[in-house]
Scaffold this active site. Structure first.
Site: not given
Length: 272
Positions: A83, A134, A138, A228
């Site tokens: 991510d 994603h 965010h 990540h």
């Protein structure tokens, strides 16, 4: 007269009662805050999700797993996902994945990531990885308007399609937070939501050995691993994760391959 300066017996009794109530409620408030923090960090929202095995079973009986040569109805499959990239660490990660012959699924951020490293997005797609969204910035999708949700999803899709020629069909909501409005909008936009079953909480540590340990402790067949590549401890952990899981008989696949011969349906949530 102020309640806090009035010293009459009645007011003193009221103050004592207020303080006693506050003392009793404080542990409850702290527990609630801790629970909220845990949910925020883990993303383990209570949603109706479809498992990879259910997605596979829903396909026509005997249908071939068309994506590549791995059939996860037979093989012990697991999906490695990353991510919030690309980042300055992603080139090294791609080198590792190419060396290990492992495909991954990348849920990319738009602002300061796709914008900053377009060549890495192109490389991800060219080397056979699944490139997904994603969101752009965010934002927590359950806290914003429908129009903002659409914008958060459309902008990275447009950017990824421009760079790779492929419009994403998968997305991962920030912090795993989703609801019926998000489901409805992702369905309209032709996207499915993908959560996870394994998290190393690499946003809380740069200890690569600890990251590896956490992944290995949680991994099981049909698992979806969340990492990540924006954090410095994560990419150094990846070779050890791959080698150890291969030794246990796992085969690495992208999320679409994990679901095949089933397909991710827009508006649905997938999680082992």
């Amino acid at each position: 007269m102020s309640l806090w300066t009035d010293k009459t017996p009645t007011t003193k009794r009221a103050l004592r009662k207020m303080r006693e109530t506050a003392r009793r409620l404080r542990p409850v408030a702290l527990a609630s805050a801790a629970a909220a923090l845990t949910l925020t960090l883990s993303g383990c929202a209570d949603v109706d999700a479809t498992s990879p095995s259910t997605a596979r079973a829903a396909a026509a009986k005997g249908a071939p797993a068309k994506l590549g040569t791995v059939d996860c109805r037979e093989a012990k499959c697991i999906a490695l996902t990353f991510d919030a990239g690309p980042s300055e660490n992603s080139a090294r990660l791609l080198d590792i994945l190419r060396e290990k012959k492992v495909p991954a699924t990348f849920f990319l951020l738009g602002r300061n990531h796709i914008e900053k490293y377009p060549q890495l997005v192109e490389r991800m797609a060219a080397e056979g990885h699944e490139v997904a969204s994603h969101t752009w910035d965010h934002k927590i999708l359950t806290r914003i308007s429908d129009a903002q949700i659409r914008d958060e999803l459309k902008r990275p899709n447009d950017a990824i399609e421009r760079l790779t020629g492929h419009r994403p069909t998968l997305m991962r909501p920030p912090q795993g937070r989703t609801d019926s409005d998000v489901h409805r909008i992702t369905k309209e936009m032709g996207m499915a939501e993908v959560l996870w079953s394994v998290t190393a909480k690499d946003y809380m540590t740069n200890d690569s050995a600890l990251i590896t340990k956490r992944v290995l402790e949680q991994s099981s067949r049909d698992g979806i691993i969340l990492l990540h590549d924006i954090y410095p401890g994560t990419v150094p952990a990846v070779p050890g994760v791959i080698d150890a899981l291969k030794e246990r008989g796992y085969v690495f696949v992208t999320v679409p391959q994990l679901l095949a011969p089933g397909k991710a349906e827009p508006g649905r949530v997938y999680r082992p």
